[in-house]
Design a protein around this motif. Structure first.
Motif, PDB file in Angstrom:
ATOM      1  N   ARG A  45       0.848  -1.178   0.000  1.00  0.00           N
ATOM      2  CA  ARG A  45       0.000   0.000   0.000  1.00  0.00           C
ATOM      3  C   ARG A  45       0.892   1.239   0.000  1.00  0.00           C
ATOM      4  N   GLU A  46       0.571   2.198  -0.874  1.00  0.00           N
ATOM      5  CA  GLU A  46       1.419   3.383  -0.990  1.00  0.00           C
ATOM      6  C   GLU A  46       0.620   4.663  -0.832  1.00  0.00           C
ATOM      7  N   PHE A  47       1.294   5.660  -0.353  1.00  0.00           N
ATOM      8  CA  PHE A  47       0.706   6.976  -0.128  1.00  0.00           C
ATOM      9  C   PHE A  47       0.394   7.655  -1.454  1.00  0.00           C
ATOM     10  N   VAL A  48      -0.732   8.368  -1.494  1.00  0.00           N
ATOM     11  CA  VAL A  48      -1.104   9.141  -2.676  1.00  0.00           C
ATOM     12  C   VAL A  48      -1.187  10.633  -2.345  1.00  0.00           C
ATOM     13  N   ALA A  49      -2.003  10.971  -1.343  1.00  0.00           N
ATOM     14  CA  ALA A  49      -2.192  12.377  -1.004  1.00  0.00           C
ATOM     15  C   ALA A  49      -2.813  12.475   0.382  1.00  0.00           C
ATOM     16  N   TYR A  59      -0.417  17.276   0.892  1.00  0.00           N
ATOM     17  CA  TYR A  59       0.788  16.481   0.673  1.00  0.00           C
ATOM     18  C   TYR A  59       0.495  15.543  -0.503  1.00  0.00           C
ATOM     19  N   TYR A  60       1.466  15.361  -1.371  1.00  0.00           N
ATOM     20  CA  TYR A  60       1.276  14.502  -2.529  1.00  0.00           C
ATOM     21  C   TYR A  60       2.479  13.608  -2.751  1.00  0.00           C
ATOM     22  N   ALA A  61       2.204  12.399  -3.206  1.00  0.00           N
ATOM     23  CA  ALA A  61       3.260  11.544  -3.721  1.00  0.00           C
ATOM     24  C   ALA A  61       3.721  12.113  -5.060  1.00  0.00           C
ATOM     25  N   ASP A  62       4.953  11.834  -5.406  1.00  0.00           N
ATOM     26  CA  ASP A  62       5.463  12.332  -6.688  1.00  0.00           C
ATOM     27  C   ASP A  62       4.598  11.863  -7.853  1.00  0.00           C
ATOM     28  N   SER A  63       4.084  10.659  -7.743  1.00  0.00           N
ATOM     29  CA  SER A  63       3.275  10.095  -8.830  1.00  0.00           C
ATOM     30  C   SER A  63       1.943  10.816  -8.997  1.00  0.00           C
ATOM     31  N   ALA A  64       1.537  11.549  -7.954  1.00  0.00           N
ATOM     32  CA  ALA A  64       0.241  12.230  -7.987  1.00  0.00           C
ATOM     33  C   ALA A  64       0.351  13.720  -8.318  1.00  0.00           C
ATOM     34  N   LYS A  65       1.508  14.287  -8.114  1.00  0.00           N
ATOM     35  CA  LYS A  65       1.679  15.727  -8.318  1.00  0.00           C
ATOM     36  C   LYS A  65       1.355  16.127  -9.754  1.00  0.00           C
ATOM     37  N   GLY A  66       0.550  17.179  -9.873  1.00  0.00           N
ATOM     38  CA  GLY A  66       0.206  17.679 -11.193  1.00  0.00           C
ATOM     39  C   GLY A  66      -0.970  16.985 -11.848  1.00  0.00           C
ATOM     40  N   ARG A  67      -1.370  15.828 -11.314  1.00  0.00           N
ATOM     41  CA  ARG A  67      -2.497  15.095 -11.893  1.00  0.00           C
ATOM     42  C   ARG A  67      -3.655  14.931 -10.910  1.00  0.00           C
ATOM     43  N   PHE A  68      -3.334  14.760  -9.637  1.00  0.00           N
ATOM     44  CA  PHE A  68      -4.348  14.534  -8.615  1.00  0.00           C
ATOM     45  C   PHE A  68      -4.470  15.756  -7.718  1.00  0.00           C
ATOM     46  N   THR A  69      -5.681  16.000  -7.242  1.00  0.00           N
ATOM     47  CA  THR A  69      -5.921  17.091  -6.308  1.00  0.00           C
ATOM     48  C   THR A  69      -6.764  16.586  -5.157  1.00  0.00           C
TER      49      THR A  69
END
Length: 124
Positions: A45-49, A59-69
């Protein structure tokens, strides 16, 4: 106790969008932040936001930055995760979590309560 119920998952084509919701009930006054994690088959399980209650710090995971809010409506005790430009690698079960203490916000053990999860599947 606190109960968390996620909704909004589903099947979407790559490049599409989904909005997840997490409604909290019970002793919500004890919560200081809520977050989203995800778990793909065979992976941890990994952190998203995450977002705090009082100052709306995010706070955002790098994979979520710019795409997820991530956002929240304190009056409704609800947290949202708007996901845009979805990729097949975003496919996972998404879990809502809540914590009574501020910390790094990125570790599963820092959260006290968890929802049952909602499936997000992104097709290529």
């Amino acid at each position: 106790q606190v109960q968390l119920v996620e909704s909004g998952g589903g099947l979407v084509q790559g490049g599409g969008s989904l909005r997840l919701s997490c409604a909290a009930s019970g002793r919500t006054f004890s919560l200081v932040a809520m977050g989203w994690f995800r778990q793909a088959p065979g992976k941890e399980r990994e952190f998203v936001a995450a977002i705090t209650r009082n100052y709306y710090s995010t706070y955002y995971a790098d994979s979520a930055k710019g795409r997820f809010t991530i956002s929240r409506d304190n009056a409704k005790n609800t947290v949202y995760l708007q996901m845009n430009s979805l990729k097949p690698e975003d496919t996972a079960v998404y879990y809502c979590a809540a914590t009574k203490a501020i910390s790094t916000m990125r570790r599963t053990y820092e959260y006290d309560y968890w929802g049952q999860g909602t499936q997000v599947t992104v097709s290529s």
